[in-house]
Design a protein around this motif. Structure first.
Motif, PDB file in Angstrom:
ATOM      1  N   ALA A  63      37.958  45.098  38.666  1.00 43.20           N
ATOM      2  CA  ALA A  63      38.763  44.111  39.400  1.00 43.20           C
ATOM      3  C   ALA A  63      40.157  44.644  39.710  1.00 43.20           C
ATOM      4  O   ALA A  63      40.883  44.067  40.506  1.00 43.20           O
ATOM      5  N   MET A  64      40.505  45.750  39.074  1.00 43.62           N
ATOM      6  CA  MET A  64      41.809  46.349  39.329  1.00 43.62           C
ATOM      7  C   MET A  64      41.996  46.672  40.809  1.00 43.62           C
ATOM      8  O   MET A  64      43.105  46.672  41.325  1.00 43.62           O
ATOM      9  N   ILE A  65      40.895  46.913  41.474  1.00 44.89           N
ATOM     10  CA  ILE A  65      40.968  47.290  42.892  1.00 44.89           C
ATOM     11  C   ILE A  65      41.592  46.160  43.715  1.00 44.89           C
ATOM     12  O   ILE A  65      42.093  46.366  44.809  1.00 44.89           O
ATOM     13  N   LEU A  66      41.559  44.946  43.161  1.00 44.53           N
ATOM     14  CA  LEU A  66      42.129  43.807  43.901  1.00 44.53           C
ATOM     15  C   LEU A  66      43.546  43.469  43.459  1.00 44.53           C
ATOM     16  O   LEU A  66      44.121  42.474  43.893  1.00 44.53           O
ATOM     17  N   TYR A  67      44.091  44.276  42.571  1.00 48.00           N
ATOM     18  CA  TYR A  67      45.432  44.002  42.059  1.00 48.00           C
ATOM     19  C   TYR A  67      46.458  43.980  43.190  1.00 48.00           C
ATOM     20  O   TYR A  67      46.369  44.765  44.126  1.00 48.00           O
ATOM     21  N   ARG A  68      47.386  43.054  43.085  1.00 39.55           N
ATOM     22  CA  ARG A  68      48.458  42.870  44.067  1.00 39.55           C
ATOM     23  C   ARG A  68      47.970  42.330  45.400  1.00 39.55           C
ATOM     24  O   ARG A  68      48.658  42.425  46.404  1.00 39.55           O
ATOM     25  N   SER A  69      46.766  41.793  45.434  1.00 43.00           N
ATOM     26  CA  SER A  69      46.334  41.164  46.679  1.00 43.00           C
ATOM     27  C   SER A  69      46.828  39.727  46.681  1.00 43.00           C
ATOM     28  O   SER A  69      47.219  39.180  45.653  1.00 43.00           O
ATOM     29  N   PHE A  70      46.792  39.124  47.826  1.00 43.90           N
ATOM     30  CA  PHE A  70      47.239  37.747  47.992  1.00 43.90           C
ATOM     31  C   PHE A  70      46.454  36.833  47.054  1.00 43.90           C
ATOM     32  O   PHE A  70      46.995  35.948  46.400  1.00 43.90           O
ATOM     33  N   LEU A  71      45.171  37.139  46.949  1.00 43.87           N
ATOM     34  CA  LEU A  71      44.294  36.326  46.098  1.00 43.87           C
ATOM     35  C   LEU A  71      44.736  36.376  44.636  1.00 43.87           C
ATOM     36  O   LEU A  71      44.895  35.343  43.978  1.00 43.87           O
ATOM     37  N   ASP A 114      47.528  37.174  43.520  1.00 40.82           N
ATOM     38  CA  ASP A 114      48.852  36.563  43.456  1.00 40.82           C
ATOM     39  C   ASP A 114      48.726  35.068  43.215  1.00 40.82           C
ATOM     40  O   ASP A 114      49.409  34.503  42.353  1.00 40.82           O
ATOM     41  N   ILE A 115      47.849  34.455  43.959  1.00 37.82           N
ATOM     42  CA  ILE A 115      47.622  33.017  43.799  1.00 37.82           C
ATOM     43  C   ILE A 115      47.114  32.741  42.387  1.00 37.82           C
ATOM     44  O   ILE A 115      47.597  31.848  41.696  1.00 37.82           O
ATOM     45  N   MET A 116      46.152  33.579  41.937  1.00 38.05           N
ATOM     46  CA  MET A 116      45.594  33.384  40.600  1.00 38.05           C
ATOM     47  C   MET A 116      46.689  33.464  39.540  1.00 38.05           C
ATOM     48  O   MET A 116      46.744  32.645  38.615  1.00 38.05           O
TER      49      MET A 116
END
Lengths: 255, 411, 241
Positions: free
Chosen positions: B371-379, B381-383
């Protein structure tokens, strides 16, 4: 093509939306960079701005602009010029203007306050995102006859790439966590230019963490320059493919 | 301090009186060995510039060996180079290269064996399996040596400075690179490691086990395969060291395992995958350190207790703290966290709401690394924002109740 | 000059042009008439290459237009709705089209001065009224003195004075041996300038006759009367069958 592009740029740099876009970015950049004693933190805020607003503004503005230019494009096509030249000139003019707005709005403050490799990477991501989403807007323009539908498609595309795609990817990662999915996940991200831009930044800011994962792929791939090169190549494909597709469709399009 | 020891040694020699100096030239085979056979206690063996192809030079007399313009003693990949079995020997100014390699014995350029007060200074050690090997030796000095090799894998390589079952050593201002471990201590107590630079070693920059009451200060550990490992030791003190760029999946600036009653102060942790990794540690003071641009500034496993983390700066780390459980028996207080976005209404320079250093996404990636690949995404961020409003998966005991509003001036 | 052979074009199930064959010769002014959706604009756009026909061919000066684009240097086009990049000035637009058609350096700027466009050349397109934009479009169409002029609703939105200037220009160019294709709803505007009439309905060619013929057939003098009369006859003819 250069001639048309030149005039499109001349028109656009006096466009209110573009000017306001550049000013808002500049104000935002100056404030987030100077408010904190740690400019790296400001850079992160700018990353969020870049990942969220650049795709949205680029695709929306470009789509509206293309559809509004349809009569002008017709007039141009009635002149002795190639079809694809007119289309690509419109694209180039738009993309130059939007990139200019971004690079001035974000680039100038960033390069004044904290010029470093991460900042350059950020600008690069923003620039590539502008190229990509202006190209996607072009594809929307040639595919749809109706302006309203086109704008709808543009909003849908922006939402898909900024939020929905990541949501689906997260679900995928959670459900197949037990399996070796590193490669698949890395492959999937290539289908979202926003993710690619973000990963380009991650490779700059969080490479230490990425190296912490045992996945040999992550390590080999992301740790070296290969990762960045791969991401940039993928992003260039995201510029070229919509453009080529647009040209193909446009060749047969009735105006 | 080392100067003092050297001074003491020299006084000792001067007092001893009738000694002679033997000059060695590289004109005959076994020139050095012959010279050593000839000399007696207190003599000085002066080696002229040249290439000496000799192995297993046994120093069994209390002598001083001095190289002029770095004469080269080449083991041509057979055997060891110098073995010291007598106290108070001085070895200085030599270039020692190409020891043999063996799975039976640890082949060293200089081996000190059951000796006291030996000093090894200003030597260049090149391409040896082991550099300086101290075995059951005490009050020895290893000073200003350059020790470099170009080890490819852990199995076929040795350590830069290797000490075993020794006490009261002083390792100062050495420059070690390209070995398995830069400095290796096992059962070494009351020793000090000061101002050394240990870089590009394939395993640890510094590795020590069962070594109590040692002090490490002002050393730089840069770009080593796995950083520094400190295990099964007590009363270790680490001050003013720099840990930089130790990257990899099992890479830490410092790995602490079963360490107790120790101090880690005024160190700089810069761009490491993990700044400090702690497992089963107790009563460690982590004060005045700066953690900059690390993947995780700290990984504190729940097996740690009574450790204190105070007055540290946490700047631009991807994650500040990660842990594997919900238990937290350690104290975080008065640190500066750049991710803190609380407020300070009473203007006492301390934030009014606590800071939770374990971010929600660090917990997520702990469970699902990909899941690190999604780090700093808008999603994400919301989480993270949702988690801040309604904490549910972040360990709530792990917090800094008095986070500082401004970073500390530590350097 | 323009030779159209069995041209067919559908948009989905809607047949915009159904097997149209036409020949247009030099020195004529041809009016394309018909109700809305009859295929006039599609025909014009086919000639301009803006619409790609399903079947049939179009040749200009005996050269078939396929993927070729150079033939358009023989054409001046005045679109129905002239919309230009908002922040460009009139001067810039004219300069730009000149830059695009670099092959032609002989400019016919008569209309520009007659319509007074040169006096407002620094105004941006955004600030212009529809009529003024039409003037700009007209100027651009005639600027390169092309052999073929295609004018789509040229007089719509023009003030009477400008309309007269344009009409005079059309007659003048036609007399020089150029082919002028005009579509218009306002038939009275075509009086006196048109030589031939093409009438389209539902994508089909109803008739293609010269004004003289029509006059002879219907003994009317006004174009709108002639058309009305012809259509009545056509209607009764079909009814008879």
């Amino acid at each position: 093509m250069k001639t048309i592009m030149k005039y499109v740029v001349a028109d656009l740099i006096r466009n209110k939306v573009i000017v306001v876009y550049a000013i808002i970015l500049a104000v935002l950049s100056f404030s987030v960079l100077s408010i904190d004693e740690n400019p790296a933190k400001g850079l992160l805020s700018l990353l969020n701005v870049t990942l969220l607003f650049v795709p949205l503004i680029s695709i929306l503005f470009a789509t509206i602009y293309y559809f509004n230019s349809i009569e002008f494009i017709e007039l141009l096509l009635a002149q002795p010029v190639r079809r694809n030249k007119v289309l690509l000139a419109e694209y180039a003019g738009l993309t130059i203007s939007l990139s200019l707005a971004y690079l001035l709005g974000v680039g100038l403050p960033v390069m004044i306050i904290s010029p470093n490799l991460a900042a350059i990477t950020l600008l690069m991501s923003g620039f590539l995102l502008t190229l990509i989403f202006t190209a996607i807007a072009l594809l929307i323009f040639v595919l749809f006859k109706d302006k309203t539908k086109g704008i709808g498609a543009a909003i849908a595309a922006a939402m898909f790439f900024t939020l929905l795609f990541d949501g689906l990817l997260l679900i995928f990662i959670y459900s197949f966590n037990e399996y070796p999915i590193d490669k698949a996940v890395l492959g999937i991200t290539a289908f979202n230019p926003v993710d690619l831009a973000r990963i380009l930044m991650l490779l700059q800011l969080d490479v230490a963490v990425l190296m912490g994962y045992s996945g040999a792929l992550f390590k080999k791939f992301l740790g070296t320059g290969t990762g960045s090169v791969y991401v940039v190549i993928c992003m260039l494909f995201w510029v070229l493919l919509p453009l080529m597709l647009s040209v193909r469709v446009f060749r047969k399009k009735d105006l | 301090m080392p100067r003092l020891i050297i001074t003491i040694l020299f006084i000792f020699f001067a007092y001893n009186g009738n000694t002679k100096t033997i000059v060695v030239r590289a004109d005959k085979a076994n020139a050095i060995k012959n010279a050593l056979a000839y000399c007696t206690d207190g003599d000085t063996v002066s080696i002229e510039k040249g290439l000496y192809k000799e192995q297993d030079i046994l120093v069994s007399k209390r002598i001083t060996i001095l190289g002029k313009d770095y004469p080269v003693i080449d083991g041509v990949k057979k055997g060891q180079l110098i073995v010291v079995v007598r106290d108070s020997v001085i070895i200085s100014g030599l270039q020692l290269q190409n020891t043999g390699r063996s799975s039976m014995t640890d082949m060293a350029a200089i081996r000190l064996q059951n000796v006291k007060s030996v000093s090894v200074t200003n030597n260049k050690l090149v391409n040896n399996t082991y550099g300086v090997y101290l075995q059951n030796s005490h009050y020895c000095l290893v000073y200003k040596n350059t020790i470099r090799a170009d080890a490819k894998d852990e199995l076929n390589s040795g350590n830069g400075i290797h000490a075993w079952k020794s006490t009261h050593l002083l390792l100062q201002s050495n420059n070690i690179s390209g070995h398995r471990d830069g400095i290796y201590f096992e059962f070494v107590t009351d020793s000090r490691i000061i101002n050394n630079t240990s870089t590009e070693n394939i395993r640890y920059g510094l590795h020590f086990m069962f070594s109590h009451k040692d002090v490490y200060s002002r050393n730089s550990f840069i770009n080593n395969g796995s950083g520094v490992a400190v295990m099964y030791s007590k009363q270790v003190e680490m001050y003013y060291n720099t840990f930089r760029h130790n990257w990899g999946d099992a890479s830490y600036a410092i790995l602490l395992k079963e360490i107790a009653d120790s101090k880690i102060e005024h160190n700089l942790f810069d761009k490491n995958t993990v700044g400090i990794y702690m497992e089963g540690t107790s009563r460690i003071q982590v004060l005045y350190n700066e953690f900059v641009e690390n993947g995780w500034a700290m990984r504190v496993q729940s097996s740690c207790d009574n450790n204190v983390f105070e007055k540290n700066n946490f700047l631009s780390n991807s994650f500040d703290v990660a842990t594997n459980g919900t238990m937290m028996l350690n104290t975080f207080n008065n640190n500066y966290w750049d991710k803190y976005d609380g407020y300070d209404l009473d203007k006492n320079k301390v934030g009014d709401v606590p800071y939770y250093p374990v971010s929600m996404y660090s917990v997520v990636t702990e469970r699902v690394p990909t899941a690190m690949i999604l780090y700093r995404s808008f999603l994400t961020d919301i989480m993270n924002r949702v988690e801040k409003v309604m904490p549910s998966i972040v360990p709530d005991k792990l917090k800094d109740d008095n986070p500082l509003m401004k970073s500390l001036k530590l350097r | 000059m323009i030779h159209i052979n069995a041209l067919t074009k559908s948009f989905g199930s809607f047949k915009a042009l159904d097997n149209i064959s036409l020949n247009f010769a030099k020195g004529r002014t041809v009016s394309l008439l018909g109700p809305n959706g009859s295929g006039k604009t599609t025909l014009i756009k086919s000639i301009l290459g803006l619409v790609i026909p399903d079947k049939g061919t179009i040749s200009i000066n005996d050269k078939q237009i396929g993927n070729d684009w150079q033939y358009r240097s023989h054409i001046g086009y005045m679109p129905q709705i002239g919309r230009y990049p908002e922040n460009m000035t009139i001067g810039q637009v004219i300069k730009m089209i000149k830059d695009i058609r670099k092959d032609n350096v002989q400019y016919d700027e008569e209309l520009i001065t007659q319509l007074g466009v040169d006096k407002i050349s620094s105004k941006t397109m955004r600030s212009l009224s529809g009529g003024t934009r039409q003037k700009v479009s007209a100027c651009l169409a005639f600027l390169f003195s092309p052999g073929i002029l295609i004018l789509d609703e040229p007089t719509a939105g023009l003030d009477p004075l400008a309309s007269e200037i344009l009409k005079d220009k059309i007659i003048q160019e036609c007399n020089k041996g150029k082919l002028v294709l005009i579509t218009s709803h306002i038939l009275s505007d075509l009086d006196g300038i048109t030589n031939d009439v093409v009438y389209l309905q539902d994508g089909k060619l109803i008739f293609y006759k010269s004004v003289d013929e029509l006059q002879h057939m219907t003994s009317e003098t006004k174009l709108n009367k002639m058309i009305a009369s012809v259509m009545r006859n056509e209607h009764t003819k079909t009814a008879d069958i």
